[in-house]
Design a protein around this motif. Structure first.
Motif, PDB file in Angstrom:
ATOM      1  N   TYR A 166       0.852  -1.187   0.000  1.00 14.55           N
ATOM      2  CA  TYR A 166       0.000   0.000   0.000  1.00 14.55           C
ATOM      3  C   TYR A 166       0.887   1.235   0.000  1.00 14.55           C
ATOM      4  O   TYR A 166       1.732   1.402   0.880  1.00 14.55           O
ATOM      5  N   LEU A 167       0.668   2.111  -0.979  1.00 21.44           N
ATOM      6  CA  LEU A 167       1.440   3.344  -1.090  1.00 21.44           C
ATOM      7  C   LEU A 167       0.511   4.542  -0.936  1.00 21.44           C
ATOM      8  O   LEU A 167      -0.542   4.587  -1.586  1.00 21.44           O
ATOM      9  N   PRO A 168       0.869   5.520  -0.098  1.00 18.17           N
ATOM     10  CA  PRO A 168       0.076   6.747  -0.078  1.00 18.17           C
ATOM     11  C   PRO A 168       0.141   7.436  -1.436  1.00 18.17           C
ATOM     12  O   PRO A 168       1.220   7.588  -2.007  1.00 18.17           O
ATOM     13  N   ASN A 169      -1.009   7.787  -1.969  1.00 18.17           N
ATOM     14  CA  ASN A 169      -1.057   8.460  -3.270  1.00 18.17           C
ATOM     15  C   ASN A 169      -0.345   9.810  -3.150  1.00 18.17           C
ATOM     16  O   ASN A 169      -0.729  10.647  -2.323  1.00 18.17           O
ATOM     17  N   PRO A 170       0.711  10.056  -3.913  1.00 14.37           N
ATOM     18  CA  PRO A 170       1.468  11.311  -3.778  1.00 14.37           C
ATOM     19  C   PRO A 170       0.576  12.542  -3.896  1.00 14.37           C
ATOM     20  O   PRO A 170      -0.170  12.693  -4.859  1.00 14.37           O
ATOM     21  N   GLY A 171       0.651  13.407  -2.905  1.00 14.50           N
ATOM     22  CA  GLY A 171      -0.171  14.604  -2.890  1.00 14.50           C
ATOM     23  C   GLY A 171      -1.532  14.418  -2.260  1.00 14.50           C
ATOM     24  O   GLY A 171      -2.282  15.387  -2.111  1.00 14.50           O
ATOM     25  N   VAL A 172      -1.868  13.181  -1.871  1.00 13.52           N
ATOM     26  CA  VAL A 172      -3.163  12.912  -1.240  1.00 13.52           C
ATOM     27  C   VAL A 172      -2.917  12.221   0.098  1.00 13.52           C
ATOM     28  O   VAL A 172      -3.040  12.816   1.157  1.00 13.52           O
ATOM     29  N   GLY A 173      -2.547  10.941   0.035  1.00 18.00           N
ATOM     30  CA  GLY A 173      -2.274  10.204   1.255  1.00 18.00           C
ATOM     31  C   GLY A 173      -1.060  10.757   1.976  1.00 18.00           C
ATOM     32  O   GLY A 173      -0.001  10.933   1.381  1.00 18.00           O
ATOM     33  N   HIS A 174      -1.219  11.023   3.278  1.00 21.44           N
ATOM     34  CA  HIS A 174      -0.179  11.569   4.150  1.00 21.44           C
ATOM     35  C   HIS A 174       0.149  13.028   3.837  1.00 21.44           C
ATOM     36  O   HIS A 174       1.033  13.592   4.464  1.00 21.44           O
ATOM     37  N   ALA A 175      -0.517  13.628   2.882  1.00 20.02           N
ATOM     38  CA  ALA A 175      -0.236  15.029   2.565  1.00 20.02           C
ATOM     39  C   ALA A 175      -0.917  15.979   3.548  1.00 20.02           C
ATOM     40  O   ALA A 175      -0.495  17.117   3.715  1.00 20.02           O
ATOM     41  N   ALA A 176      -1.975  15.533   4.179  1.00 19.46           N
ATOM     42  CA  ALA A 176      -2.665  16.320   5.209  1.00 19.46           C
ATOM     43  C   ALA A 176      -3.117  15.356   6.289  1.00 19.46           C
ATOM     44  O   ALA A 176      -3.315  14.174   6.028  1.00 19.46           O
ATOM     45  N   ASP A 177      -3.246  15.849   7.502  1.00 19.85           N
ATOM     46  CA  ASP A 177      -3.715  14.954   8.559  1.00 19.85           C
ATOM     47  C   ASP A 177      -4.858  15.611   9.320  1.00 19.85           C
ATOM     48  O   ASP A 177      -5.290  16.715   9.012  1.00 19.85           O
ATOM     49  N   GLN A 178      -5.390  14.888  10.293  1.00 17.88           N
ATOM     50  CA  GLN A 178      -6.456  15.399  11.142  1.00 17.88           C
ATOM     51  C   GLN A 178      -7.631  15.913  10.303  1.00 17.88           C
ATOM     52  O   GLN A 178      -7.999  17.084  10.355  1.00 17.88           O
ATOM     53  N   VAL A 179      -8.219  15.027   9.520  1.00 15.39           N
ATOM     54  CA  VAL A 179      -9.315  15.466   8.651  1.00 15.39           C
ATOM     55  C   VAL A 179     -10.559  15.862   9.444  1.00 15.39           C
ATOM     56  O   VAL A 179     -11.412  16.588   8.943  1.00 15.39           O
ATOM     57  N   PHE A 180     -10.672  15.386  10.699  1.00 17.79           N
ATOM     58  CA  PHE A 180     -11.690  15.893  11.620  1.00 17.79           C
ATOM     59  C   PHE A 180     -10.964  16.518  12.803  1.00 17.79           C
ATOM     60  O   PHE A 180     -10.221  15.834  13.499  1.00 17.79           O
ATOM     61  N   ASP A 181     -11.195  17.799  13.023  1.00 15.25           N
ATOM     62  CA  ASP A 181     -10.487  18.539  14.061  1.00 15.25           C
ATOM     63  C   ASP A 181     -11.527  19.166  14.979  1.00 15.25           C
ATOM     64  O   ASP A 181     -12.267  20.066  14.571  1.00 15.25           O
ATOM     65  N   VAL A 182     -11.605  18.672  16.209  1.00 16.75           N
ATOM     66  CA  VAL A 182     -12.586  19.161  17.175  1.00 16.75           C
ATOM     67  C   VAL A 182     -11.837  19.557  18.436  1.00 16.75           C
ATOM     68  O   VAL A 182     -11.254  18.701  19.111  1.00 16.75           O
ATOM     69  N   ARG A 183     -11.858  20.833  18.771  1.00 19.25           N
ATOM     70  CA  ARG A 183     -11.080  21.282  19.928  1.00 19.25           C
ATOM     71  C   ARG A 183     -11.779  22.422  20.658  1.00 19.25           C
ATOM     72  O   ARG A 183     -12.529  23.189  20.073  1.00 19.25           O
TER      73      ARG A 183
END
Length: 221
Positions: A166-183
């Motif tokens: 499994y490879l993270p799609n360049p520019g998609v997978g692992h390019a951003a994190d915390q897709v739900f941010d509740v604080r």
């Protein structure tokens, strides 16, 4: 791109302590939201708001997040699905091993032809993790080197010819994190009947909340 329309609806709902209802079972695509916001569902200092997706799907472009709530309370999100517009991961078959570089045959062309993973700590994992000596192999860069072919340079790996990865799609997978941010919530928050079909790395970032967050029938695929 429905990003600005969704944000405007949520802003109005926050002012009126009201409910936002989406069209039933429709798909909304978001590629951007005006300004520095990176999520279509964005609320700040909002209380008494309900977001009812009515079975709809929020489809987002790469580098977007789904939701950012800060200093909110008594907010309910229900009956909604979330997905990326492009695949987050690729399936690669090891074609050749060239020292620290591995050539993969991939199931589809990557989102970005060339990508530097060092800034986002990207890693790949074996298709059958239990057979690997090292579950995570950290990537430094990747380049499209042919039709459905990707050459990845690693800090270290144990991959062998013919292995599925499994490879993270360049520019998609692992390019951003915390897709739900509740604080910073000061009253209870409820998330129910939600389907999450893809996330780039980490799914929920839950920080500095002063009251309970409730999850009911949240399906993480």
């Amino acid at each position: 791109n429905d990003g600005d329309a969704i944000f405007a609806a949520l802003t109005a709902a926050a002012e009126q302590h009201a409910t936002v209802k989406f069209e039933e079972n429709k798909t909304y695509y978001v590629s951007s939201v005006t300004g520095s916001r990176v999520a279509p569902l964005t609320l700040s200092n909002a209380h008494g708001v309900t977001i009812d997706g009515c079975g709809s799907t929020i489809l987002i472009a790469p580098n977007m997040r789904y939701m950012r709530f800060s200093n909110c309370g008594n907010v309910k999100v229900t009956n909604m699905h979330f997905d990326y517009a492009v695949p987050v991961y690729l399936v690669g078959k090891v074609k050749d091993v060239l020292g620290s570089a591995v050539v993969f045959e991939i199931d589809q062309d990557p989102y970005a032809n060339d990508y530097d993973f060092t800034a986002c700590n990207g890693f790949s994992i074996g298709y059958n993790e239990d057979t690997q000596q090292r579950p995570h192999a950290f990537m430094t860069e990747s380049h499209k080197t042919g039709d459905k072919e990707l050459t990845v340079t690693y800090k270290g790996h144990t991959y062998r010819e013919g292995q599925l990865v499994y490879l993270p799609n360049p520019g998609v997978g692992h390019a951003a994190d915390q897709v739900f941010d509740v604080r910073g919530s000061d009253q209870p928050m409820l998330f129910e009947n939600i389907g999450v079909h893809a996330a780039s790395t980490f799914i929920w970032a839950i920080m500095h909340n002063q009251d309970h967050l409730f999850f009911e029938n949240v399906d993480l695929v």
